[in-house]
Design an enzyme around this catalytic site. Structure first.
Site, PDB file in Angstrom:
ATOM      1  N   HIS A 154       0.822  -1.204   0.000  1.00  0.00           N
ATOM      2  CA  HIS A 154       0.000   0.000   0.000  1.00  0.00           C
ATOM      3  C   HIS A 154       0.865   1.267   0.000  1.00  0.00           C
ATOM      4  O   HIS A 154       0.462   2.298   0.551  1.00  0.00           O
ATOM      5  CB  HIS A 154      -0.959   0.013   1.199  1.00  0.00           C
ATOM      6  CG  HIS A 154      -1.884  -1.156   1.232  1.00  0.00           C
ATOM      7  ND1 HIS A 154      -3.039  -1.216   0.490  1.00  0.00           N
ATOM      8  CD2 HIS A 154      -1.809  -2.333   1.910  1.00  0.00           C
ATOM      9  CE1 HIS A 154      -3.650  -2.376   0.720  1.00  0.00           C
ATOM     10  NE2 HIS A 154      -2.918  -3.069   1.560  1.00  0.00           N
ATOM     11  N   SER A 277      17.195  18.558 -16.179  1.00  0.00           N
ATOM     12  CA  SER A 277      16.367  19.751 -16.239  1.00  0.00           C
ATOM     13  C   SER A 277      17.250  20.937 -16.580  1.00  0.00           C
ATOM     14  O   SER A 277      18.360  21.071 -16.033  1.00  0.00           O
ATOM     15  CB  SER A 277      15.667  19.994 -14.896  1.00  0.00           C
ATOM     16  OG  SER A 277      15.053  21.272 -14.852  1.00  0.00           O
TER      17      SER A 277
END
Length: 448
Positions: A154, A277
């Site tokens: 989870h 980037s």
């Protein structure tokens, strides 16, 4: 930029490969259609339908580049899918042989058969790349069979596993992808020769001998019945490829998640020229992993469309097979790009075992399952679970250590579990996966 990203000089490498573009380039596809027409003529000569001299003349066009502009002009003028090509071939032949080009066949006979030959080429490349991915993963699983890391459920820290165990699940699934590819091949490696409505009425008593000779010359199996509107073979191929590509996307998705800087357990290989980037120089983006997941999404979408083409009307339905003309090449481009990228990714994947261990220790969850097991022997599983649930919550809320909270509730042997990292049967499962994969018969080229 080209109209489609697959053909883009700038971005094409992200959506296709040099090999996939070679298979589906227009000259290659026309050449393949010509090869099918030649096989038809040779088979017709073999069973006595046309003279051997005509078949020999038609076969002389093998490898002869046809004028694509001429074919395109003829196709537009006639509004027929192959008449432009037929006329281009006829102009290169003696008059007698020209009458025997494409005799009694239909567009779908040629296009379906050529498509199967293309799938054969694609499958060979998929097999090669998936096998290479499996080999790289096997080495990775063996190298890290005992490397502890957080097992997550989870999205949250759970009990410990080993990185080798995680990789072993990838190995096992890749092996099943190879199995599916191998097991399905005989169902779709089938020629098509049905004539106008599938019954080969043009050829009379020569019909079935001709079909057998035609398929044999192309190295394809002969169908029991024409499959003009029975498109399940192509849908199965697409489903198998979608399943395999999505299995690779599961690997890429894990790399994407574990490469987050706050996790930092895996990193994609990069070069000195790789820029994450232009505005944030520190970034090292998992762009290959992102792209693999994206490509798998597109492959599944294409497979879904090909599932729809299984619903064809009557004995011929252009809505099905002309949809395939667009969708099958796209699916193959995306799948081959994904397998090539995954091969590169897993071969040079950077694993930070120290960060894995540090993350495991930082979670405080490493001993949870074993502590529960030890206390269950004394208290019973459900009582022990309730006690530990309360203890972990109390430790979190109070800021006290778990051993301090458990003082008086757990005995010395039980508390000793807090110092252990137990990965259960992880290493043994890795060994079993590796052993099974190594026992699989080696098939370097199962498509011949």
């Amino acid at each position: 930029m080209d109209a489609h990203l697959i053909d883009s000089q700038i971005f094409g490498h992200q959506w296709s490969t040099t090999e996939s573009r070679a298979i589906f380039s227009e000259p290659a596809r026309v050449s393949r259609w010509v090869d099918v027409v030649i096989a038809l003529a040779e088979a017709q000569a073999e069973v006595g339908i046309i003279p051997a001299e005509s078949a020999a003349a038609i076969a002389g066009l093998r490898g002869c580049p046809l004028d694509l502009a001429e074919i395109a002009e003829g196709t537009r003028a006639t509004s027929h899918s192959t008449l432009g090509m037929i006329h281009a071939m006829q102009r290169l032949l003696p008059a007698a042989a020209a009458e025997h080009v494409y005799l009694g066949a239909t567009v779908q006979d040629v296009s379906d058969t050529a498509l199967v030959l293309e799938l054969e080429l694609v499958s060979s490349l998929l097999w090669r790349d998936l096998s290479a991915v499996e080999t790289a993963l096997l080495d990775l699983a063996e190298a890290h069979r005992e490397t502890p890391m957080v097992g997550r459920t989870h999205g949250q820290p759970g009990a410990p596993i080993t990185f080798g165990f995680k990789v072993a699940t990838w190995v096992d699934e890749t092996g099943r992808s190879l199995d599916r590819l191998r097991e399905s091949r005989d169902r779709w490696r089938v020629g098509q020769l049905g004539g106008a409505v599938g019954v080969l009425g043009f050829f009379g008593s020569h019909a079935l001998p001709l079909r057998a000779a035609y398929c044999r010359r192309l190295g394809l199996a002969e169908p029991a019945v024409s499959w003009l509107t029975a498109r399940d073979r192509l849908a199965e191929f697409a489903s198998v490829v979608a399943c395999a590509t999505t299995a690779l996307a599961r690997i890429a998705n894990e790399v994407y998640a574990l490469a987050r800087q706050e996790v930092g357990e895996l990193r994609e290989p990069t070069s000195a020229t790789t820029v994450g980037s232009i505005s944030m120089p520190h970034k090292r983006n998992p762009e290959v992993s992102e792209q693999i997941v994206t490509l798998a999404r597109l492959v599944r979408s294409s497979a879904g469309v090909l599932g729809d083409t299984m619903i064809g009307e009557h004995e011929r339905d252009g809505r099905s097979w002309k949809t395939e003309w667009v969708v099958v090449p796209e699916l193959c481009h995306y799948a081959l790009a994904a397998t090539a990228m995954t091969r590169s990714l897993v071969t040079s994947l950077e694993v930070d075992a120290d960060r894995m261990k540090a993350n495991l220790e930082a979670t405080g969850s490493a001993s949870s399952e074993r502590l529960l097991s030890a206390m269950s022997a004394r208290l019973g599983k459900h009582r022990a679970q309730a006690m530990l649930h309360d203890a972990y919550r109390e430790a979190l809320e109070s800021g006290r250590t778990l051993p301090a909270v458990l003082e008086g509730r757990a005995n010395a042997d039980e508390l000793a579990e807090l110092a252990r990292i137990d990965t259960g049967a992880a290493a043994a499962m890795v060994d079993e996966v590796v052993a099974r994969a190594r026992r699989r018969p080696v098939e370097s080229e199962p498509w011949g």
